[in-house]
Scaffold this motif. Structure first.
Motif, PDB file in Angstrom:
ATOM      1  N   ALA A  41       0.843  -1.204   0.000  1.00 45.70           N
ATOM      2  CA  ALA A  41       0.000   0.000   0.000  1.00 45.70           C
ATOM      3  C   ALA A  41       0.875   1.248   0.000  1.00 45.70           C
ATOM      4  N   LEU A  42       1.904   1.279   0.826  1.00 52.95           N
ATOM      5  CA  LEU A  42       2.810   2.432   0.859  1.00 52.95           C
ATOM      6  C   LEU A  42       3.507   2.629  -0.482  1.00 52.95           C
ATOM      7  N   LYS A  43       3.940   1.534  -1.069  1.00 55.23           N
ATOM      8  CA  LYS A  43       4.620   1.615  -2.369  1.00 55.23           C
ATOM      9  C   LYS A  43       3.680   2.203  -3.423  1.00 55.23           C
ATOM     10  N   LYS A  44       2.454   1.714  -3.484  1.00 47.91           N
ATOM     11  CA  LYS A  44       1.499   2.221  -4.466  1.00 47.91           C
ATOM     12  C   LYS A  44       1.124   3.677  -4.190  1.00 47.91           C
ATOM     13  N   LEU A  45       1.001   4.022  -2.916  1.00 41.42           N
ATOM     14  CA  LEU A  45       0.708   5.410  -2.568  1.00 41.42           C
ATOM     15  C   LEU A  45       1.861   6.321  -2.990  1.00 41.42           C
ATOM     16  N   LEU A  64       4.497  -4.293   9.231  1.00 43.39           N
ATOM     17  CA  LEU A  64       4.334  -2.930   9.738  1.00 43.39           C
ATOM     18  C   LEU A  64       3.061  -2.852  10.554  1.00 43.39           C
ATOM     19  N   ASP A  65       3.152  -2.328  11.767  1.00 39.94           N
ATOM     20  CA  ASP A  65       1.896  -2.092  12.486  1.00 39.94           C
ATOM     21  C   ASP A  65       1.364  -0.714  12.086  1.00 39.94           C
ATOM     22  N   GLY A  66       0.225  -0.373  12.601  1.00 40.28           N
ATOM     23  CA  GLY A  66      -0.419   0.878  12.224  1.00 40.28           C
ATOM     24  C   GLY A  66       0.424   2.107  12.486  1.00 40.28           C
ATOM     25  N   THR A  67       1.113   2.153  13.603  1.00 41.42           N
ATOM     26  CA  THR A  67       1.938   3.308  13.951  1.00 41.42           C
ATOM     27  C   THR A  67       3.110   3.441  12.981  1.00 41.42           C
ATOM     28  N   GLU A  68       3.743   2.331  12.658  1.00 43.80           N
ATOM     29  CA  GLU A  68       4.866   2.363  11.716  1.00 43.80           C
ATOM     30  C   GLU A  68       4.390   2.809  10.329  1.00 43.80           C
TER      31      GLU A  68
END
Length: 134
Positions: A41-45, A64-68
């Motif tokens: 998700a981070l990569k696509k974002l 990765l947890d939510g905070t990370e």
């Protein structure tokens, strides 16, 4: 409608399917996408392959947890202002402490009660229909 393009980051396919069906029940015009990997998700974002109006984020994700995830998301130029709703079964106090340092982040408690989840989602997505805050 406040949010039309919604990203759900959640690794449980059953929960994700229920979540998306509730979004469609709120409004058929909602476009939702699901990423089962927080890293993907981070990569696509970051690559601008996703441009959500809001992100619903499961707190417990592999790698990765939510905070990370939030820390990394807020470091990506152009994505700092996307509202995020942390979605978890953890106690509210614990989650509110975890997100206190982040702007534009809310907490939504996971419920086994689909009607309750539907009502809470509706308050977030269609706040003009909400008479009171969550």
């Amino acid at each position: 409608m406040k949010y039309k393009n919604i990203l759900l980051v959640h690794d449980d396919t059953d929960d994700a399917e229920i979540f998306v069906s509730l979004l469609k029940a709120i409004n058929q015009k909602i476009r939702s996408s699901v990423e089962s990997s927080a890293l993907e998700a981070l990569k696509k974002l970051q690559d601008s392959k996703l441009t959500p109006d809001i992100i619903f984020l499961d707190y417990h994700m592999p790698y990765l947890d939510g905070t990370e995830f939030l820390k990394l998301l807020r470091d990506i130029k152009g994505l700092k202002k996307i509202p995020v709703v942390l979605y978890s079964r953890h106690p509210e106090v614990m989650m509110l402490e975890a997100i206190a340092k982040f702007k534009k982040v809310q907490f939504l408690k996971k419920h086994g009660n689909f009607l309750k989840l539907f009502e809470l989602l509706q308050k977030i997505i269609l706040p003009e229909k909400s008479l009171k805050k969550m």
